[in-house]
Design a protein around this motif. Structure first.
Motif, mmCIF file in Angstrom:
data_model
loop_
_atom_site.group_PDB
_atom_site.id
_atom_site.type_symbol
_atom_site.label_atom_id
_atom_site.label_comp_id
_atom_site.label_asym_id
_atom_site.label_seq_id
_atom_site.Cartn_x
_atom_site.Cartn_y
_atom_site.Cartn_z
ATOM 1 N N HIS A 123 13.449 -0.715 -3.241
ATOM 2 C CA HIS A 123 13.970 0.341 -3.319
ATOM 3 C C HIS A 123 14.839 0.631 -4.765
ATOM 4 C CE1 HIS A 123 13.681 2.105 0.846
ATOM 5 N NE2 HIS A 123 13.161 0.864 1.075
ATOM 6 N N ASP A 167 12.905 -1.184 6.040
ATOM 7 C CA ASP A 167 14.234 -0.781 5.645
ATOM 8 C C ASP A 167 15.061 -0.294 6.704
ATOM 9 O OD1 ASP A 167 12.758 1.505 6.422
ATOM 10 O OD2 ASP A 167 12.845 2.609 4.295
ATOM 11 N N GLY A 194 9.114 0.208 3.139
ATOM 12 C CA GLY A 194 9.323 1.447 3.528
ATOM 13 C C GLY A 194 9.097 1.701 4.966
ATOM 14 N N HIS A 201 4.832 11.315 12.748
ATOM 15 C CA HIS A 201 5.901 10.932 11.809
ATOM 16 C C HIS A 201 7.252 10.731 12.297
ATOM 17 C CE1 HIS A 201 3.457 11.857 8.004
ATOM 18 N NE2 HIS A 201 2.567 12.219 9.064
ATOM 19 N N GLY A 234 2.179 0.360 3.312
ATOM 20 C CA GLY A 234 3.197 0.132 2.201
ATOM 21 C C GLY A 234 2.710 -0.552 1.086
ATOM 22 N N SER A 236 -0.315 -1.218 -1.857
ATOM 23 C CA SER A 236 -1.524 -0.616 -2.497
ATOM 24 C C SER A 236 -2.188 -1.759 -3.272
ATOM 25 C CB SER A 236 -1.541 0.421 -3.506
ATOM 26 O OG SER A 236 -0.743 1.554 -2.798
ATOM 27 N N HIS A 259 5.483 -0.195 -2.054
ATOM 28 C CA HIS A 259 6.273 1.247 -2.199
ATOM 29 C C HIS A 259 7.332 1.263 -1.096
ATOM 30 C CE1 HIS A 259 3.513 3.075 0.238
ATOM 31 N NE2 HIS A 259 2.450 2.567 -0.520
ATOM 32 N N ALA A 260 8.285 2.149 -1.455
ATOM 33 C CA ALA A 260 9.295 2.381 -0.470
ATOM 34 C C ALA A 260 8.985 3.671 0.467
ATOM 35 C CB ALA A 260 10.573 2.858 -1.428
ATOM 36 N N SER A 261 8.076 4.163 0.091
ATOM 37 C CA SER A 261 7.751 5.684 1.031
ATOM 38 C C SER A 261 7.215 5.063 2.318
ATOM 39 C CB SER A 261 6.805 6.526 0.127
ATOM 40 O OG SER A 261 5.540 5.663 -0.084
ATOM 41 N N PRO A 262 7.438 5.988 3.392
ATOM 42 C CA PRO A 262 7.014 5.717 4.608
ATOM 43 C C PRO A 262 5.698 5.512 4.785
ATOM 44 C CG PRO A 262 8.691 7.375 4.566
ATOM 45 C CD PRO A 262 8.346 7.289 3.517
ATOM 46 N N ALA A 263 5.069 4.605 5.637
ATOM 47 C CA ALA A 263 3.656 4.561 6.008
ATOM 48 C C ALA A 263 3.373 4.850 7.560
ATOM 49 C CB ALA A 263 3.239 3.095 5.761
#
Length: 474
Positions: A123, A167, A194, A201, A234, A236, A259-263
Motif C-alpha cells: 500500500h 489488509d 488487497g 463484491h 492479488g 500477477s 497489488h493493493a486492489s481487491p481480488a
C-alpha cells in the motif's frame, strides 16, 4: 518508504486460528508467506491463536489443511496459550516504563502522541493519527493477553522481518508498531494484501460462511488447482501464466507484483482450474482418486477388483472432460448406479407413443442378448432397431438417451452402455415403459405450457421433421 532487503533470508510467520476451518483468505496469506520464505531461503513460522480455549482438534484440522495445500513450515506451531509467561514479562516492562496502566483489573496501553507511519510494501506509506486510536487492553482481568499485544510480542521475540497479511489488519499495524517501540524492539515491515471479495463484491473477511479449504477438499478440489487460484488473488505472474507447480511459483513470486486492489474469489474460475488439473493427471492417479472417493461413499470395495478398475477407466473416458471436481464425478457415479432416473414431465410426454415403447422394448431385448456391452456398433444397430418401428434415427437416439439418463446430453452411448450394464439398462427402460403405460396411458397431450401445440415423437416422420441430434454412433 522503508526498504526491506528481500534478497536475504526472511523470517515470516503465519497465524492460524484453532477453529477447525482454514478460510480462503488465511490460506492465501499462508501461501504468500510460504513463497517468500522459500524464495529467499528464509524461515516460515506458525503461530496458533488458541487463547479462547479452542480444542486441539481444531488446530490439527487447520494445520492439516495447510499441509494438504503442500505448504510446510520451519518453526512452530507456537501456541498463544503456552506463552503467558513471556507476555507477563513484557506487561511488567511496559508498566515499569509508564507506557501501560491498570484499570478495572486489566492492564491497558496508552497510545503515544503523534503520527505512526506504516511502511507497507503493498500500500505504500500509510499514516495514522495516534490521537484517533483508543487505548487498548494488553492483559485482560482474567490474565489473558490481548491479541494485538500477543502478536506484537511474538513478532518481536520470534524476530519476524516481514508481516504479510490481509489488509483488514492494516489498522492493527500502528498499535503493533507502537507496542514494539515501547518495548525497545525494531518493528517488522509490513505487506498488507488487497482484500478478498466474493462474487457480489462483499468482503470475504466479514462473511461467516466464507469459503474454507476444508469445504473445498470435501467438494473434491485438488490442492494444485486451489494453489493456482489463491496465487492469482492479488498477484500477477510476469509471464501471464496461470498454471504452475509450487516450486515454480516460489521461483517466480515477488512482492513487487502484489497489488493493493481487491481480488474476487471466483469459484467458477477455481472450478475451471480444477477441471484442467484433473485432466492433466496421469490416468493411474485419476483412477485411484475416483476409486478412493467411491470407497469413501460406500460404492466400491477395497481392494479395488480389476473389473472395477476397468469400469473407472470407462467412466474417465466418458466423463473426464465434463466433470470439474471429484465431488461432481461422485455425483455422476451415484446417478449411474441408481436403478431409476427422473424424466422431466414434457420429455416423458414426448415418449408417450406406442411405437416408441416398442422401440425401447426392442433395445432392452437387444441389450439382453449381448454378452458384452463394450464396443457395440450402436451407430448401426440403434437406427436399425428404430427403423422397424418407423422412428427416425435422431429421434431414436434422443428417446433412448432420455429413457436411460433423463437428460438430453451426456457421454456417447457406446460408453454409457457398459457403465450402466445389462441389468440397469433393462430396469430403466422397463421403469419408463411402465410409467407411461400405467400412468396416463398412451393418450398424448395436445398442448404444452402456454397453450403451445405439442406432439410426441412421431413414427415414420418426414426427414425434415426429425428432432434431437445425430448421435453418430455415440
Amino acid at each position: 518508504m522503508d526498504r526491506l532487503d528481500v534478497d536475504r533470508p526472511l523470517r515470516v510467520r503465519f497465524t492460524v486460528s484453532a477453529t477447525g476451518s482454514l478460510r480462503a483468505g488465511d490460506a492465501r496469506t499462508a501461501l504468500f508467506n510460504w513463497l517468500l520464505a522459500r524464495k529467499t531461503g528464509g524461515s516460515l513460522l506458525v503461530r496458533v491463536d488458541d487463547a479462547a480455549g479452542a480444542a486441539a482438534s481444531g488446530e490439527a484440522a487447520v494445520l492439516d489443511d495447510v499441509r494438504w495445500l503442500g505448504l510446510d513450515w520451519d518453526e512452530g506451531p507456537y501456541r498463544r496459550s503456552e506463552r503467558a509467561a513471556i507476555y507477563d514479562e513484557h506487561v511488567a516492562k511496559l508498566c515499569a516504563s509508564g507506557a501501560a496502566y491498570e484499570r478495572d483489573g486489566a492492564v491497558w496501553f496508552g497510545m503515544p502522541p503523534g503520527p505512526t507511519v506504516v511502511h507497507d510494501r503493498v500500500h505504500g506509506d500509510v499514516e495514522f493519527d495516534n490521537s484517533a486510536i483508543a487505548d487498548f487492553i494488553l492483559r485482560a482481568a482474567n490474565g489473558v493477553a490481548g491479541p494485538r499485544f500477543a502478536t506484537a510480542v511474538d513478532d518481536a521475540t520470534m524476530r519476524i522481518d516481514l508481516v504479510v497479511c490481509g489488509d483488514e489488519h492494516l489498522d492493527d499495524a500502528p498499535r503493533e508498531i507502537a507496542l514494539a517501540r515501547a518495548l525497545g524492539y525494531e518493528p517488522p515491515r509490513y505487506a498488507h494484501l488487497g482484500a478478498l471479495l466474493d462474487a457480489e463484491h462483499h468482503a470475504l473477511a466479514k462473511r461467516v460462511d466464507a469459503p474454507t479449504i476444508g469445504a473445498l477438499r470435501r467438494a473434491g478440489y485438488l490442492p494444485e488447482a486451489v494453489i493456482e487460484h489463491l496465487a492469482l488473488l492479488g498477484w500477477s505472474p510476469p509471464d501471464g501464466n496461470d498454471t504452475f507447480a509450487l516450486d515454480e511459483l516460489a521461483r517466480t513470486f515477488s512482492l513487487e507484483r502484489v497489488h493493493a486492489s481487491p481480488a474476487v474469489f471466483d469459484e467458477a474460475r477455481l472450478r475451471a482450474f480444477n477441471g484442467r488439473a484433473l485432466r492433466a493427471l496421469p490416468r493411474e492417479r485419476y483412477r485411484a482418486l475416483i476409486a478412493e472417493w467411491m470407497q469413501r461413499a460406500g460404492l466400491l470395495e477395497a481392494p479395488v477388483p480389476p473389473p472395477a478398475e476397468r469400469w473407472i477407466d470407462t467412466f474417465v473416458d466418458a466423463f473426464g472432460d465434463e466433470v470439474h471436481t471429484l465431488g461432481e464425478a461422485l455425483e455422476e457415479i451415484a446417478a449411474l448406479r441408481a436403478e431409476a432416473v427422473t424424466v422431466p414431465a414434457l420429455e416423458l410426454e414426448r415418449l408417450r407413443n406406442r411405437q416408441v415403447l416398442f422401440f425401447l422394448d426392442a433395445v432392452s431385448q437387444y441389450v439382453d442378448d449381448q454378452p458384452e456391452l463394450r464396443g457395440l456398433p450402436l451407430a448401426n444397430d440403434v437406427p436399425a432397431i428404430a427403423g422397424e418401428f418407423g422412428i427416425a434415427k435422431n429421434d431414436a437416439f434422443a428417446a433412448l438417451r432420455m429413457a436411460l439418463t433423463g437428460r438430453h446430453d451426456g457421454p456417447p452411448l457406446t460408453l454409457l452402455f457398459p457403465l450402466l450394464g445389462h441389468e440397469r439398462i433393462m430396469i430403466r427402460i422397463g421403469a419408463i415403459s411402465s410409467h407411461i403405460l400405467h400412468g396416463r396411458g398412451l393418450e398424448p397431450i395436445k398442448y404444452g405450457p402456454g397453450g403451445v401445440p405439442f406432439e410426441t415423437i412421431q413414427a415414420t416422420p418426414p426427414p425434415d421433421q426429425a428432432t434431437g441430434h445425430d448421435e453418430r454412433g455415440s
